[in-house]
Design an enzyme around this catalytic site. Structure first.
Site, PDB file in Angstrom:
ATOM      1  N   GLU A 270       0.787  -1.234   0.000  1.00  0.00           N
ATOM      2  CA  GLU A 270       0.000   0.000   0.000  1.00  0.00           C
ATOM      3  C   GLU A 270       0.821   1.287   0.000  1.00  0.00           C
ATOM      4  O   GLU A 270       0.344   2.319   0.496  1.00  0.00           O
ATOM      5  CB  GLU A 270      -0.901  -0.011   1.234  1.00  0.00           C
ATOM      6  CG  GLU A 270      -0.170   0.136   2.607  1.00  0.00           C
ATOM      7  CD  GLU A 270       0.143  -1.184   3.303  1.00  0.00           C
ATOM      8  OE1 GLU A 270       0.238  -2.216   2.607  1.00  0.00           O
ATOM      9  OE2 GLU A 270       0.310  -1.176   4.539  1.00  0.00           O
ATOM     10  N   HIS A 303      -8.405  -3.491  -0.537  1.00  0.00           N
ATOM     11  CA  HIS A 303      -7.606  -3.550   0.695  1.00  0.00           C
ATOM     12  C   HIS A 303      -6.465  -2.523   0.650  1.00  0.00           C
ATOM     13  O   HIS A 303      -6.296  -1.726   1.582  1.00  0.00           O
ATOM     14  CB  HIS A 303      -7.061  -4.970   0.861  1.00  0.00           C
ATOM     15  CG  HIS A 303      -6.200  -5.166   2.066  1.00  0.00           C
ATOM     16  ND1 HIS A 303      -6.673  -5.707   3.240  1.00  0.00           N
ATOM     17  CD2 HIS A 303      -4.888  -4.887   2.296  1.00  0.00           C
ATOM     18  CE1 HIS A 303      -5.703  -5.760   4.125  1.00  0.00           C
ATOM     19  NE2 HIS A 303      -4.599  -5.267   3.581  1.00  0.00           N
ATOM     20  N   GLU A 304      -5.693  -2.550  -0.411  1.00  0.00           N
ATOM     21  CA  GLU A 304      -4.539  -1.632  -0.479  1.00  0.00           C
ATOM     22  C   GLU A 304      -5.016  -0.189  -0.530  1.00  0.00           C
ATOM     23  O   GLU A 304      -4.435   0.694   0.094  1.00  0.00           O
ATOM     24  CB  GLU A 304      -3.644  -1.936  -1.678  1.00  0.00           C
ATOM     25  CG  GLU A 304      -3.158  -3.382  -1.779  1.00  0.00           C
ATOM     26  CD  GLU A 304      -2.540  -3.936  -0.514  1.00  0.00           C
ATOM     27  OE1 GLU A 304      -1.963  -3.154   0.259  1.00  0.00           O
ATOM     28  OE2 GLU A 304      -2.640  -5.168  -0.297  1.00  0.00           O
ATOM     29  N   GLU A 326      -3.634  -3.874   9.732  1.00  0.00           N
ATOM     30  CA  GLU A 326      -4.030  -5.031   8.923  1.00  0.00           C
ATOM     31  C   GLU A 326      -5.395  -5.589   9.328  1.00  0.00           C
ATOM     32  O   GLU A 326      -6.232  -5.874   8.477  1.00  0.00           O
ATOM     33  CB  GLU A 326      -2.952  -6.117   8.954  1.00  0.00           C
ATOM     34  CG  GLU A 326      -1.623  -5.697   8.322  1.00  0.00           C
ATOM     35  CD  GLU A 326      -1.742  -5.175   6.895  1.00  0.00           C
ATOM     36  OE1 GLU A 326      -2.803  -5.374   6.266  1.00  0.00           O
ATOM     37  OE2 GLU A 326      -0.770  -4.546   6.412  1.00  0.00           O
TER      38      GLU A 326
HETATM   39  N1  B3K Z   1       1.207  -4.416   4.026  1.00  0.00           N
HETATM   40  C1  B3K Z   1       1.528  -5.389   3.006  1.00  0.00           C
HETATM   41  C2  B3K Z   1       2.232  -6.588   3.528  1.00  0.00           C
HETATM   42  C3  B3K Z   1       3.689  -6.406   3.702  1.00  0.00           C
HETATM   43  C4  B3K Z   1       4.358  -7.712   4.045  1.00  0.00           C
HETATM   44  C5  B3K Z   1       5.787  -7.517   4.407  1.00  0.00           C
HETATM   45  N2  B3K Z   1       6.475  -8.763   4.632  1.00  0.00           N
HETATM   46  C6  B3K Z   1       0.320  -5.819   2.250  1.00  0.00           C
HETATM   47  C7  B3K Z   1      -0.976  -5.647   2.914  1.00  0.00           C
HETATM   48  O1  B3K Z   1      -1.288  -6.228   3.924  1.00  0.00           O
HETATM   49  O2  B3K Z   1      -1.751  -4.885   2.426  1.00  0.00           O
HETATM   50 ZN    ZN Z   2      -2.831  -4.921   4.431  1.00  0.00          ZN
END
Ligand code: B3K
Ligand code: ZN
Length: 880
Positions: A270, A303-304, A326
């Site tokens: 994101e 989500h992003e 998250e």
């Molecule tokens: N924030 C990222 C995930 C990053 C993972 C790093 N090992 C994707 C997400 O949850 O939207």
């Molecule tokens: Zn996320």
């Protein structure tokens, strides 16, 4: 790579940063072999810092340092200390400018963290701690700064140069290079930094925000993929509108960009204004992507995008708070998918996912709270617990508050914490403040691991018309937490009368009965007793309606009661759950005794459901799907790998034979997938049709296989093609290989489609599955450097082919350990994730236990493990 035992990081040791960074200016001279990174940081001492020795200690890994200067004065080597992970400067002023110059090597970066090469492009991945592989920095989320980023690269090779924020400058340089400058006005933590350089084409669109601002939307892909962006763009616009309507959140920059890359460790990222995606979650055309892919794209894009507020504008104080962004963002994407699709089906698939991944995690050696207390490698903590259980914890709060108060509470959260790095506790406090509710006990959901079990007993007193529910909650011990305190659990229940209609859930002591329907009881102590009155006869209880909490229910339903609920419950989730429990019982009975008779009532109920003309088709497909082999394993004391596989096959075959006619009727009635549309209705029709095809093909006769061949040859959408291909590969030794070859020839240039070709072979329960997988590793299209390919071959075999991965001779385990050791030096995150396939070794018989333990031990004994693999392997064997 580690030689010594790595040390864990503890939440209790959190200290605010000693320095803050107000402004970052970065200048990249990009080149895959040697990229030069110059950084200028405006630093000052943090007035809120509580302790420290006055030194400035910056993170940095795998950087070739060329120069350091403070306020323009270049330091000699004796004026700083350099080790493989830090750069320390002594006796620095209270406020100063620090300049560094380093070299990095994107083409050698196979870990895909920091700046790396993917195909012909350069891209970054900084969460969680990848920015320190780009430049020396205070690489922690509570240091938020404004960034200006200048990118310089060869104009022919890298015509597109992107970074966060808005583009403010562009210039052609004399030497064939060009320069583009980006400015991000929003302070952000370093993990949200991103840059992209490549030969990319963009699909463009516009979005007008609720307040009338015009936003340019761009999805960048390699030119040949431009015809696969439409669905992603449509999803993005839907998500933007939804976030305005449901959460009052508007987008803030003038441009929002998405870039699809082919080498990516997870789903997507994101980064502020510049989301970088695994191309799997962007690219789709009806002939190349399945309904599951379309659905995944819609929810990951959302989500992003949603992270822009839950994660970016308000971020995490430290990585223990990961679920702050998250869990909340998963809750938001789940609600979005429920609103734009079918809410009932969405709840079922989310609960199924939680039960399939999070419950086992919570019952195994890697169990951890939604807010963990410690970690060795943070990358190992992007887990089902932090994401999916974290979302359930937000959902419970939303339900406890109700829609209006929850909206008031989230508004307050956004307003109070905009621009800050905060904790899950800040989030709960805002819930309390807006609602006046006390969530003190509720907070245990963040700090206690383990899945609570609800043991329910019911008594009926006909004379008094009283039904008593006695509910005990029990949470098993997890590593480091042997005793658990009771949780605050919302329990939504209903009571069904003999005609199947809802009765009022009337609590003793209340003057009047409420309207018939669902009622939420709140559990707070280890044991609670609810007296329900006004009942003429013993009701059938419908417990855990809509899956109101991430708990396991233990209630001794009779088969007839389950059949009754399956037919009549007004709650779709519980109709599904009743059917699943019933099938699970049948299957476990078949495991115990392969000659066990399947009662006729089961086929009657199944047949009636199939022919229900008014039923929601997607829901029906869920109701009639058998629980997976691995889920069945989770329900047994000791997983009986072969028994489960046999039982699964036997029941599938019996359904196919006994219900051949209605299945065929359902197949024919729903076989109209052309032209492809992605609507809940059409997806439901295809799921039901392909479910019917599955049972028909498992029946002994040739009719089903014939249908598969016809469907495989005629279908023009990938959903139907894959459904038929999978069945041919599994069940038709004659046509399976031919179909695979046709498929390969047709799709050899589409790498996402080829991932399906690898996966369908890796997950096939045919006896030679492992040999095939090994042979496929030698295929010219296999590469250990592409995570999607590794997941579709090795990951799919180890995680989605229970019967072959757990072959009694241990060949599957040996294979996995070899792959982990091979991959670890290349890509530790992927290696550690793969190793988790053996984490629950204690659930198997003594022979398999010994074999798995031996392989994990072999991994652990290897000399230079990454922290990622070390943590998984050592925790797997802990408390041995
Ligand atoms: N924030 C990222 C995930 C990053 C993972 C790093 N090992 C994707 C997400 O949850 O939207
Ligand atoms: Zn996320």
């Amino acid at each position: 790579m580690y030689r010594d035992t790595p040390h864990p990081v503890h939440l209790k040791d959190y200290q605010p940063p000693e320095f803050l960074i107000d402004r970052v200016d970065l200048r990249f001279e990009l080149d895959p072999e040697r990229t030069r990174v110059e950084s200028r940081l405006a630093l000052r001492r943090n007035p809120a810092a509580t302790r420290g020795n006055g030194d400035l200690c910056l993170h940095g890994e795998q950087l070739d340092l060329e120069q350091v200067a403070i306020n323009g004065h270049v330091l000699s080597a004796s004026e700083y200390r350099l080790d493989p992970r830090t750069l320390t400067l002594h006796r620095v002023p209270d406020r100063f400018t620090l300049e560094t110059r380093v070299r990095i090597h994107p083409n050698l970066n196979t870990a895909l963290e920091g700046l790396y090469q993917s195909g012909d492009m350069l891209c970054t991945q900084c969460e969680a701690e990848g920015f320190r592989r780009i430049t020396y920095f205070l690489d922690r989320p509570d240091v938020m700064a404004r960034y200006g980023t200048t990118l310089i690269a060869d104009k022919k090779r890298f015509p597109v140069l992107l970074s966060n924020g808005n583009q403010v400058e562009r210039e052609d340089l004399a030497d064939g290079r060009h320069l583009v400058k980006w400015e991000d006005p929003f302070p952000k933590p370093s993990y949200l930094f991103a840059l992209i350089a490549g030969h990319l084409s963009a699909m463009e669109d516009r979005f007008t925000t609720a307040s009338g601002r015009e936003i340019a939307l761009r999805i960048f892909v390699e030119p040949h993929n431009l015809d696969k962006c439409e669905h992603a763009m449509r999803s993005l616009k839907k998500a933007m509108r939804w976030d305005e309507e449901r959460f009052g959140r508007e987008y803030d920059l003038d441009v929002f960009m998405i870039v699809a890359v082919s080498h990516f460790n997870m789903g997507a990222m994101e980064n502020k204004g510049l989301n970088v995606f695994n191309d799997k979650f962007v690219l789709a055309r009806p002939d190349t992507a399945t309904d599951v892919d379309f659905d995944g794209i819609e929810s990951v894009i959302a989500h992003e995008y949603f992270h822009n507020w839950t994660g970016n504008r308000i971020t995490c104080r430290d990585w223990f708070q990961l679920s702050l962004k998250e869990g909340f963002t998963v809750y938001r994407d789940q609600e979005f998918s429920a609103d734009v699709g079918s809410r009932g089906v969405k709840r079922i698939s989310d609960a199924r996912l939680l039960r399939a991944h999070q419950f086992p995690e919570d019952a195994g050696p890697l169990a951890h709270p939604v807010r963990p207390d410690s970690y060795i490698e943070i990358n190992n903590f992007y887990t089902a617990t932090v994401y999916q259980k974290g979302a359930e914890v937000v959902r419970m709060q939303a339900n406890l508050l109700g829609p209006e108060l929850f909206r008031k509470a989230t508004d307050l959260y956004f307003e109070r914490h905009d621009g800050q790095a905060v904790t899950t506790d800040d989030f709960v406090r805002r819930m309390e403040e807006a609602s006046g509710r006390d969530l003190g006990q509720f907070r245990r959901w963040y700090r206690q691991a383990g899945t609570p079990e609800l043991r329910v007993q019911a008594d009926f007193d006909p004379a008094a018309g009283r039904y008593t529910l006695r509910i005990r909650q029990l949470t098993p011990p997890t590593p480091g937490q042997s005793l658990k305190e009771p949780f605050h659990i919302p329990l939504a229940i209903g009571l069904l009368g003999s005609d199947g209609a809802d009765l009022p859930v009337w609590l003793a002591g209340e003057p009047r009965p409420p309207a018939p329907g669902t009622r939420v009881l709140e559990l707070k102590t280890v044991e609670e007793c609810f007296e329900l009155i006004g009942l003429a006869a013993r009701p059938v209880p419908s417990l855990l309606r809509g899956f109101p909490a991430p708990v396991k229910l233990r209630f001794d339903y009779g088969d007839e009661e389950l059949l009754f609920l399956m037919a009549h419950d007004s709650d779709g989730f519980n109709r599904w759950d009743a059917a699943q429990t019933l099938m699970q019982r049948l299957l476990l009975a078949l495991v115990a005794d392969p000659a066990a008779r399947i009662p006729d009532v089961f086929f009657d109920a199944f047949g009636r459901a199939l022919l229900d003309p008014g039923g929601d088709k997607a829901l029906l497909a869920e109701v009639l799907s058998l629980p997976s082999e691995s889920y069945l394993g989770d329900q047994m004391e000791v997983v009986d790998v072969d028994g489960i596989h046999r039982a699964h096959r036997a029941l599938g075959q019996a359904i196919g034979e006994r219900l051949n006619e209605p299945l065929l009727a359902v197949y024919c009635a729903n076989d109209d997938s052309d032209p492809y549309v992605f609507t809940p209705e059409a997806v439901g029709r295809r799921s039901l049709k392909n479910l019917a095809l599955g049972y028909l093909t498992q029946a002994g006769d040739a009719g089903g296989r014939e249908l598969c061949r016809i469907q495989f040859a005629a279908a023009r959408n990938m959903t139907d093609v894959m459904a038929a291909l999978r069945l041919l590969v599994d069940l038709d030794p004659d046509q399976g290989p031919r179909a695979l070859e046709d498929f390969r020839r047709r799709w050899s240039s589409e790498s996402l489609v080829m991932d399906k070709w690898f996966a369908v072979q890796a997950t096939s329960p045919r006896e030679d599955a492992l040999e095939r997988v090994i042979a496929l590793m030698g295929h010219p299209d296999f590469s250990p450097r592409n995570p999607n390919r590794v997941r579709s071959l090795i990951g799919a075999f180890c995680n989605a082919n229970q019967v072959r991965f757990h072959a009694p001779d241990g060949a599957g385990y040996r294979f996995l350990a070899d792959r982990v050791l091979e991959l670890d030096p290349l890509n530790p995150q992927i290696a550690a994730r793969l190793l988790k396939a053996m984490i629950r070794w204690r659930r198997f018989d003594p022979e398999r236990q010994a074999l798995m333990r031996g392989e994990i031990r072999r991994v652990l004994d290897s000399s230079e493990l990454s922290t990622d693999v070390f943590e998984v392997a050592s925790k797997a064997l802990e408390a041995e």
